[in-house]
Design a protein around this motif. Sequence first.
Motif, mmCIF file in Angstrom:
data_model
loop_
_atom_site.group_PDB
_atom_site.id
_atom_site.type_symbol
_atom_site.label_atom_id
_atom_site.label_comp_id
_atom_site.label_asym_id
_atom_site.label_seq_id
_atom_site.Cartn_x
_atom_site.Cartn_y
_atom_site.Cartn_z
ATOM 1 N N VAL A 1 5.099 11.835 1.263
ATOM 2 C CA VAL A 1 5.411 10.792 2.262
ATOM 3 C C VAL A 1 4.478 11.153 3.615
ATOM 4 O O VAL A 1 3.951 10.241 4.212
ATOM 5 N N TRP A 2 4.426 12.223 3.886
ATOM 6 C CA TRP A 2 3.871 12.785 5.009
ATOM 7 C C TRP A 2 2.403 12.301 4.832
ATOM 8 O O TRP A 2 1.678 11.898 6.069
ATOM 9 N N TYR A 3 1.848 12.354 3.782
ATOM 10 C CA TYR A 3 0.166 11.717 3.521
ATOM 11 C C TYR A 3 0.246 10.351 3.586
ATOM 12 O O TYR A 3 -0.555 9.891 4.587
ATOM 13 N N MET B 1 0.876 -1.178 0.024
ATOM 14 C CA MET B 1 -0.003 0.092 0.010
ATOM 15 C C MET B 1 0.815 1.337 0.078
ATOM 16 O O MET B 1 0.694 2.265 -0.795
ATOM 17 N N ILE B 2 1.921 1.294 0.669
ATOM 18 C CA ILE B 2 2.905 2.326 0.565
ATOM 19 C C ILE B 2 3.516 2.407 -0.542
ATOM 20 O O ILE B 2 3.460 3.729 -1.075
ATOM 21 N N ILE B 3 3.999 1.277 -1.081
ATOM 22 C CA ILE B 3 4.589 1.797 -2.499
ATOM 23 C C ILE B 3 3.609 2.256 -3.660
ATOM 24 O O ILE B 3 3.783 3.218 -4.239
ATOM 25 N N ASN B 4 2.335 1.822 -3.541
ATOM 26 C CA ASN B 4 1.412 2.068 -4.474
ATOM 27 C C ASN B 4 1.080 3.604 -4.330
ATOM 28 O O ASN B 4 1.009 4.207 -5.358
ATOM 29 N N VAL C 1 -1.265 5.342 6.737
ATOM 30 C CA VAL C 1 -0.829 4.178 7.467
ATOM 31 C C VAL C 1 -0.530 3.977 8.898
ATOM 32 O O VAL C 1 -0.096 2.964 9.436
ATOM 33 N N LYS C 2 -0.482 5.192 9.500
ATOM 34 C CA LYS C 2 -0.233 5.507 10.820
ATOM 35 C C LYS C 2 1.150 5.081 11.230
ATOM 36 O O LYS C 2 1.275 4.216 12.095
ATOM 37 N N MET C 3 2.164 5.433 10.641
ATOM 38 C CA MET C 3 3.417 5.429 10.734
ATOM 39 C C MET C 3 4.153 6.762 10.797
ATOM 40 O O MET C 3 3.872 7.566 10.533
ATOM 41 N N ARG C 4 5.559 6.468 11.124
ATOM 42 C CA ARG C 4 6.567 7.781 11.108
ATOM 43 C C ARG C 4 6.922 8.029 9.538
ATOM 44 O O ARG C 4 6.828 7.014 8.894
ATOM 45 N N ASN C 5 7.070 9.448 9.342
ATOM 46 C CA ASN C 5 7.448 9.653 7.953
ATOM 47 C C ASN C 5 8.939 8.982 7.556
ATOM 48 O O ASN C 5 8.889 8.571 6.523
ATOM 49 N N HIS C 6 9.644 8.577 8.545
ATOM 50 C CA HIS C 6 10.823 8.082 8.187
ATOM 51 C C HIS C 6 10.609 6.768 7.887
ATOM 52 O O HIS C 6 11.501 6.250 6.887
ATOM 53 N N ASP C 7 9.748 6.095 8.445
ATOM 54 C CA ASP C 7 9.533 4.607 8.329
ATOM 55 C C ASP C 7 8.969 4.436 6.863
ATOM 56 O O ASP C 7 9.311 3.520 6.113
ATOM 57 N N VAL C 8 8.036 5.284 6.410
ATOM 58 C CA VAL C 8 7.480 5.355 5.140
ATOM 59 C C VAL C 8 8.490 5.675 4.103
ATOM 60 O O VAL C 8 8.696 5.149 2.937
ATOM 61 N N TYR C 9 9.221 6.747 4.311
ATOM 62 C CA TYR C 9 10.511 7.073 3.338
ATOM 63 C C TYR C 9 11.375 5.711 3.314
ATOM 64 O O TYR C 9 11.766 5.412 1.999
ATOM 65 N N ALA C 10 11.627 5.066 4.247
ATOM 66 C CA ALA C 10 12.411 3.985 4.261
ATOM 67 C C ALA C 10 12.014 2.764 3.461
ATOM 68 O O ALA C 10 12.696 2.050 2.525
ATOM 69 N N VAL C 11 10.766 2.538 3.537
ATOM 70 C CA VAL C 11 9.902 1.575 2.497
ATOM 71 C C VAL C 11 10.185 2.024 1.175
ATOM 72 O O VAL C 11 10.334 1.204 0.336
#
Length: 65
Positions: free
Chosen positions: A21-23, A10-13, A28-38
């Motif tokens: 990234v912030w959106y 879902m993050i990649i899509n 997904v209720k995660m930190r920006n850094h974690d989403v960016y890493a994925v």
Amino acid sequence: MNITTDTRNMIINMLAEGSPVWYVAGMVKMRNHDVYAVGREAGYPDKAQLRRAVWAARNRALQAA
């Protein structure tokens, strides 16, 4: 960071569709850094590479079925 395959997809899509990234992090209720890493693992910020990652995942799912 323990995330499911569905969440990772879902993050990649969402990143491939152009969502910031912030959106995505809020959705997904995660930190920006974690989403960016994925996203970075899949080629973010290169949207063409992200789309290829999405298509590759879909092709693997179709071949497994």
